[in-house]
Motif scaffolding. Sequence first.
Motif, PDB file in Angstrom:
ATOM      1  N   ALA A  50      -9.295  13.185   9.488  1.00 40.76           N
ATOM      2  CA  ALA A  50     -10.739  13.315   9.683  1.00 40.76           C
ATOM      3  C   ALA A  50     -11.436  11.972   9.795  1.00 40.76           C
ATOM      4  N   GLY A  51     -10.735  10.876   9.450  1.00 38.17           N
ATOM      5  CA  GLY A  51     -11.333   9.552   9.514  1.00 38.17           C
ATOM      6  C   GLY A  51     -11.877   9.189  10.893  1.00 38.17           C
ATOM      7  N   PRO A  52     -11.079   9.386  11.951  1.00 38.81           N
ATOM      8  CA  PRO A  52     -11.609   9.077  13.290  1.00 38.81           C
ATOM      9  C   PRO A  52     -12.824   9.937  13.655  1.00 38.81           C
ATOM     10  N   LEU A  53     -12.837  11.185  13.222  1.00 37.93           N
ATOM     11  CA  LEU A  53     -13.983  12.050  13.484  1.00 37.93           C
ATOM     12  C   LEU A  53     -15.203  11.571  12.713  1.00 37.93           C
ATOM     13  N   HIS A  54     -14.974  11.127  11.478  1.00 38.87           N
ATOM     14  CA  HIS A  54     -16.071  10.604  10.662  1.00 38.87           C
ATOM     15  C   HIS A  54     -16.675   9.356  11.310  1.00 38.87           C
ATOM     16  N   ALA A  55     -15.811   8.473  11.797  1.00 40.23           N
ATOM     17  CA  ALA A  55     -16.281   7.242  12.436  1.00 40.23           C
ATOM     18  C   ALA A  55     -17.095   7.534  13.697  1.00 40.23           C
ATOM     19  N   ALA A  56     -16.711   8.611  14.379  1.00 38.04           N
ATOM     20  CA  ALA A  56     -17.406   8.970  15.616  1.00 38.04           C
ATOM     21  C   ALA A  56     -18.607   9.866  15.377  1.00 38.04           C
ATOM     22  N   GLY A  57     -18.827  10.268  14.126  1.00 38.83           N
ATOM     23  CA  GLY A  57     -19.923  11.183  13.821  1.00 38.83           C
ATOM     24  C   GLY A  57     -19.722  12.560  14.407  1.00 38.83           C
ATOM     25  N   HIS A  58     -18.475  12.986  14.501  1.00 44.59           N
ATOM     26  CA  HIS A  58     -18.158  14.270  15.130  1.00 44.59           C
ATOM     27  C   HIS A  58     -18.531  15.430  14.198  1.00 44.59           C
ATOM     28  N   PRO A  59     -19.132  16.490  14.719  1.00 42.10           N
ATOM     29  CA  PRO A  59     -19.565  17.603  13.862  1.00 42.10           C
ATOM     30  C   PRO A  59     -18.415  18.397  13.247  1.00 42.10           C
ATOM     31  N   LEU A  60     -17.208  18.252  13.780  1.00 42.47           N
ATOM     32  CA  LEU A  60     -16.066  18.996  13.234  1.00 42.47           C
ATOM     33  C   LEU A  60     -15.358  18.263  12.093  1.00 42.47           C
ATOM     34  N   GLU A  61     -15.904  17.124  11.695  1.00 43.63           N
ATOM     35  CA  GLU A  61     -15.254  16.321  10.657  1.00 43.63           C
ATOM     36  C   GLU A  61     -14.945  17.122   9.390  1.00 43.63           C
ATOM     37  N   LYS A  62     -15.948  17.799   8.841  1.00 34.73           N
ATOM     38  CA  LYS A  62     -15.751  18.518   7.577  1.00 34.73           C
ATOM     39  C   LYS A  62     -14.804  19.697   7.739  1.00 34.73           C
ATOM     40  N   LEU A  63     -14.854  20.356   8.884  1.00 40.33           N
ATOM     41  CA  LEU A  63     -13.953  21.475   9.125  1.00 40.33           C
ATOM     42  C   LEU A  63     -12.499  21.011   9.145  1.00 40.33           C
ATOM     43  N   ILE A  64     -12.238  19.903   9.818  1.00 39.40           N
ATOM     44  CA  ILE A  64     -10.879  19.367   9.874  1.00 39.40           C
ATOM     45  C   ILE A  64     -10.440  18.878   8.498  1.00 39.40           C
ATOM     46  N   ALA A  65     -11.338  18.183   7.805  1.00 34.47           N
ATOM     47  CA  ALA A  65     -11.009  17.667   6.479  1.00 34.47           C
ATOM     48  C   ALA A  65     -10.614  18.795   5.532  1.00 34.47           C
ATOM     49  N   GLY A  66     -11.403  19.860   5.510  1.00 30.38           N
ATOM     50  CA  GLY A  66     -11.097  20.985   4.633  1.00 30.38           C
ATOM     51  C   GLY A  66      -9.827  21.703   5.031  1.00 30.38           C
ATOM     52  N   SER A  67      -9.602  21.827   6.329  1.00 20.93           N
ATOM     53  CA  SER A  67      -8.423  22.550   6.816  1.00 20.93           C
ATOM     54  C   SER A  67      -7.131  21.846   6.417  1.00 20.93           C
ATOM     55  N   VAL A  68      -7.090  20.521   6.566  1.00 22.35           N
ATOM     56  CA  VAL A  68      -5.841  19.815   6.269  1.00 22.35           C
ATOM     57  C   VAL A  68      -5.648  19.605   4.774  1.00 22.35           C
ATOM     58  N   PHE A  69      -6.759  19.471   4.006  1.00 25.05           N
ATOM     59  CA  PHE A  69      -6.600  19.277   2.565  1.00 25.05           C
ATOM     60  C   PHE A  69      -6.013  20.521   1.897  1.00 25.05           C
ATOM     61  N   ALA A  70      -6.154  21.666   2.544  1.00 24.77           N
ATOM     62  CA  ALA A  70      -5.577  22.903   1.989  1.00 24.77           C
ATOM     63  C   ALA A  70      -4.078  22.771   1.766  1.00 24.77           C
ATOM     64  N   ALA A  71      -3.433  21.850   2.499  1.00 24.22           N
ATOM     65  CA  ALA A  71      -1.994  21.631   2.308  1.00 24.22           C
ATOM     66  C   ALA A  71      -1.685  21.229   0.875  1.00 24.22           C
ATOM     67  N   ALA A  72      -2.599  20.495   0.235  1.00 25.11           N
ATOM     68  CA  ALA A  72      -2.340  19.983  -1.105  1.00 25.11           C
ATOM     69  C   ALA A  72      -2.146  21.106  -2.123  1.00 25.11           C
ATOM     70  N   LEU A  73      -3.112  22.018  -2.213  1.00 24.58           N
ATOM     71  CA  LEU A  73      -2.996  23.105  -3.191  1.00 24.58           C
ATOM     72  C   LEU A  73      -1.883  24.072  -2.803  1.00 24.58           C
ATOM     73  N   THR A  74      -1.654  24.249  -1.510  1.00 20.89           N
ATOM     74  CA  THR A  74      -0.567  25.115  -1.067  1.00 20.89           C
ATOM     75  C   THR A  74       0.776  24.574  -1.556  1.00 20.89           C
ATOM     76  N   ILE A  75       0.984  23.269  -1.431  1.00 24.27           N
ATOM     77  CA  ILE A  75       2.230  22.664  -1.910  1.00 24.27           C
ATOM     78  C   ILE A  75       2.337  22.780  -3.425  1.00 24.27           C
ATOM     79  N   VAL A  76       1.247  22.531  -4.136  1.00 26.58           N
ATOM     80  CA  VAL A  76       1.271  22.648  -5.598  1.00 26.58           C
ATOM     81  C   VAL A  76       1.743  24.035  -6.026  1.00 26.58           C
ATOM     82  N   VAL A  77       1.185  25.075  -5.392  1.00 25.25           N
ATOM     83  CA  VAL A  77       1.510  26.453  -5.781  1.00 25.25           C
ATOM     84  C   VAL A  77       2.926  26.830  -5.377  1.00 25.25           C
TER      85      VAL A  77
END
Length: 279
Positions: A50-77
């Motif tokens: 999401a870093g490149p999207l954040h730098a570009a001010g892209h509106p999908l930044e938060k959607l991408i950030a949340g989507s990929v961070f889901a990997a963390a809790l999925t791996i934990v479980v």
Amino acid sequence: MLSLPDTVDVHAKAAAAKARLSRTPARLIVSAMLAGMWIGVGDVLMWSTAGPLHAAGHPLEKLIAGSVFAAALTIVVFAGSELATSAMMILPLGALRRSISWLRATGVLLAIFFSNMLGAFVFAWVMIQTGVLAHGPAGEYAAEALAGKIDHTPAELFWRGVMCNVLVCVAIWAAARLKSEAGKAIIIFWAVLAFIASGFEHVVANMTTFAIGLFTGGDVTWADFGTNMTFVGLGNLVGGAVVIGLAYAFVAGKVRRDDASAGGPVEAAEAILEDAPAR
């Protein structure tokens, strides 16, 4: 799908399993360190994608950030490790159902919390050695995220922490009701997407964020770190233990001793928990 009373009992059995694991402290510490590392992996993945999207001010930044961070809790479980935020719901349910004492629940939770922190700090040090955050949008995104966390007031940190763990723990609660592994992964995905995209605060995720700032000499102090851990941690505790754990225990009603003695979903789930990895 398990009923609500059966789901409370399943989590109470999970709390007892955590208490048993704590009898061998080294195993508990390593398991919780792994969880701290997996959540840190989610941080780095989020900053990198999401870093490149954040730098570009892209509106999908938060959607991408949340989507990929889901990997963390999925791996934990699914991989199995001890995470403080889910333990904030599970251990109080165990104490409420008297599978463990309140004192034991508190001790195990604190051990998991500080072991998560140890794992996060070790992971942060390794990430610094890799240089993946040294330059470019990922590192800039991480630095801006840290600055934002420092700027929040204690009240903002607390309530963002509450809302974060409402979503994390409802994912763990709902996943326990489901028999399908795919269903468990889906509910985890949506809950994590919601808390990241909304800007809520996860105390274990923040451990890696602050550790990187502290190790690299960023504009952050140990006092900033302590403030964040205190208020986000308390908010996470209220969200997990009270809003989800105690609320659903109240809705579920009293323990059904006759059903428990007859055998059924709870006994089957207990047998599974005996062989399943921690979460």
